[in-house]
Design an enzyme around this catalytic site. Structure first.
Site, PDB file in Angstrom:
ATOM      1  N   SER A   1       0.795  -1.230   0.000  1.00 57.66           N
ATOM      2  CA  SER A   1       0.000   0.000   0.000  1.00 57.66           C
ATOM      3  C   SER A   1       0.826   1.279   0.000  1.00 57.66           C
ATOM      4  CB  SER A   1      -0.945   0.005   1.202  1.00 57.66           C
ATOM      5  OG  SER A   1      -0.190   0.039   2.390  1.00 57.66           O
TER       6      SER A   1
ATOM      7  N   HIS B   1      -5.706  -4.532  -1.696  1.00 59.03           N
ATOM      8  CA  HIS B   1      -5.485  -3.345  -2.529  1.00 59.03           C
ATOM      9  C   HIS B   1      -5.460  -3.672  -4.019  1.00 59.03           C
ATOM     10  CE1 HIS B   1      -4.873   0.108   0.099  1.00 59.03           C
ATOM     11  NE2 HIS B   1      -4.230  -0.675   0.937  1.00 59.03           N
TER      12      HIS B   1
ATOM     13  N   LYS C   1     -12.671  -1.857   0.496  1.00 57.22           N
ATOM     14  CA  LYS C   1     -11.907  -0.968  -0.389  1.00 57.22           C
ATOM     15  C   LYS C   1     -12.644  -0.885  -1.729  1.00 57.22           C
ATOM     16  CE  LYS C   1      -7.506  -1.116   2.002  1.00 57.22           C
ATOM     17  NZ  LYS C   1      -7.138  -2.265   2.846  1.00 57.22           N
TER      18      LYS C   1
END
Ligand SMILES: *Cc1c(COP(=O)(O)O)cnc(C)c1O
Length: 398
Positions: free
Chosen positions: A183, A211, A242
């Site tokens: 990240s 991610h 996310k």
């Protein structure tokens, strides 16, 4: 007692503040999106959410959640194995498995729980976990809860991974675990090489796609799609918090025996409430949308390429990335804070990161692109970066 303890805490908090590491929270009064309103009344363009596909405020997801509120109620008031399993939970689990081309899925309240509950039941003292040094905190904590022997390799360093795999031959079973996208840099794990090494040294592989799901790979299936490895890793974990809608929830998906066993033994699954039906329903809608069309994934990829190429041309030092995370390197902690503050004044919301969140001397601004961004949003951000980059003298060829 409490007076002494309070003095103790006050002292530590003071140290945190003096080191400039105290975290203040900015308050948002609008829905999450490309443009948000702060409680100060300021409207800013948001480049620091994990809202990669812009689904946090998507009308179709909201409708699906509302319908589930009406026909399935608000909460489950139970763990899954007592009376916390609805048809929606089962359907979402099947759909996530189909999305990643895996055999089965188990839902958790968060990916933090999925990672916290995956190692301890599966591996014992005579086994080995070989973990990337930059893996997410939830993987680190999950590993801590497990009695397996621990090996650590330098971030994405395949020589070091091979060295650790050789050392781990002493153990019974081996599991290599990596984030799909890291990240802070936005770099993608070299999964092809990881899987090759795992095959060579008789190990299993786990990827955390938090991610990368929805982001990486042409269809957004994550790092296994990018390297043509779908169905070839034993365990994938991910989040619904996310790109997958941004509400709450996590999952582990993979080999069916592993998932079956986790339902029997994984503690955050057995002893924590199941996700609300509305979140499961919106999740189902999300997978349907991402399977039916590639519109959002395509838009995200176009936006990321546009932003990164413009910024590179302007002379910014950008970390190589295949994700929607763009690290604009400034190297100096104070400069990163000044740059971010200047950007906020210009209506661009980003975060400057510095030690200890990133290594010493590697301060940066992290920009997260989204399918919610329109070209005019990107252009406004690029223009602000250019103006402030010139003012603060950070462009390579001003
Ligand atoms: C965000 C993140 C998590 C935690 O996900 P939650 O569902 O918010 O708990 C876990 N792993 C990685 C790699 C993440 O980036």
């Amino acid at each position: 007692m409490y007076n002494d303890y309070k003095t103790h805490l006050d002292g530590i908090i003071k140290e945190i503040k003096e080191a400039g590491l105290y975290k203040n929270e900015r308050i948002i009064v609008s829905p999450q999106g490309a443009e948000i309103t702060l409680d100060t009344g300021q409207k800013v363009l948001n480049f620091c959410a994990n809202n990669y596909l812009g689904l946090s405020n998507n009308k179709q997801l909201i409708e699906a959640a509302k319908a589930a509120l009406d026909n399935h109620g608000y909460g489950m008031s139970s763990v899954r194995f007592i009376c916390g399993t609805s048809d929606l939970h089962k359907e979402l689990e099947r759909k996530i498995a189909r999305f990643f081309n895996t055999e089965d899925t188990i839902l958790y309240a968060a990916c933090f729980d999925a990672n916290g509950g995956v190692f301890e039941p599966l591996l014992a003292e005579e086994d080995a976990i070989i973990s990337d040094s930059l893996n997410h905190a939830s993987i680190i904590d999950g590993v801590r809860l497990c009695k397996a022997q621990r090996y650590r390799y330098e971030n994405a360093n395949m020589e070091d991974l091979e060295k650790q795999l050789k050392l781990a031959q002493a153990q019974r079973f081996r599991l290599v675990v990596t984030d799909g996208v890291f990240s802070m840099d936005g770099n993608v794990a070299p999964l092809r090489q990881i899987v090759d090494l795992a095959n060579k040294y008789n190990a299993m592989v786990m990827v955390d796609e938090s991610h990368s799901a929805g982001v990486v790979g042409e269809k957004g299936r994550g790092v296994t799609e990018l390297y043509n490895l779908m169905g070839q890793v034993e365990i994938i974990t991910g989040t619904l918090g996310k790109s997958f809608g941004g509400a709450i929830g996590g999952f582990t998906t993979g080999k069916k025996e592993i998932i079956e066993f986790l339902r029997q033994r994984s503690r955050p699954y057995l002893f924590s409430n199941s996700i609300p039906p509305m979140v499961a329903a919106a999740g189902i809608k999300m997978v349907d949308m991402m399977t039916g069309t590639n519109e959002l994934q395509d838009k995200l990829h176009t936006n990321a390429e546009y932003f990164i190429s413009r910024m590179t041309n302007l002379g910014f030092d950008i970390k190589p990335t295949k994700s929607a995370i763009c690290a604009v390197m400034l190297y100096d902690a104070k400069l990163s804070q000044e740059f971010a503050a200047n950007l906020l004044d210009d209506g661009i919301y980003v975060i400057g990161f510095y030690y200890p969140v990133v290594p010493k001397g590697e301060a940066r601004i992290r920009v997260q692109l989204s399918a919610a961004h329109e070209k005019e949003h990107l252009d406004k951000a690029i223009k602000a970066f250019e103006k402030i980059g010139k003012k603060l003298g950070v462009l390579k060829h001003p």
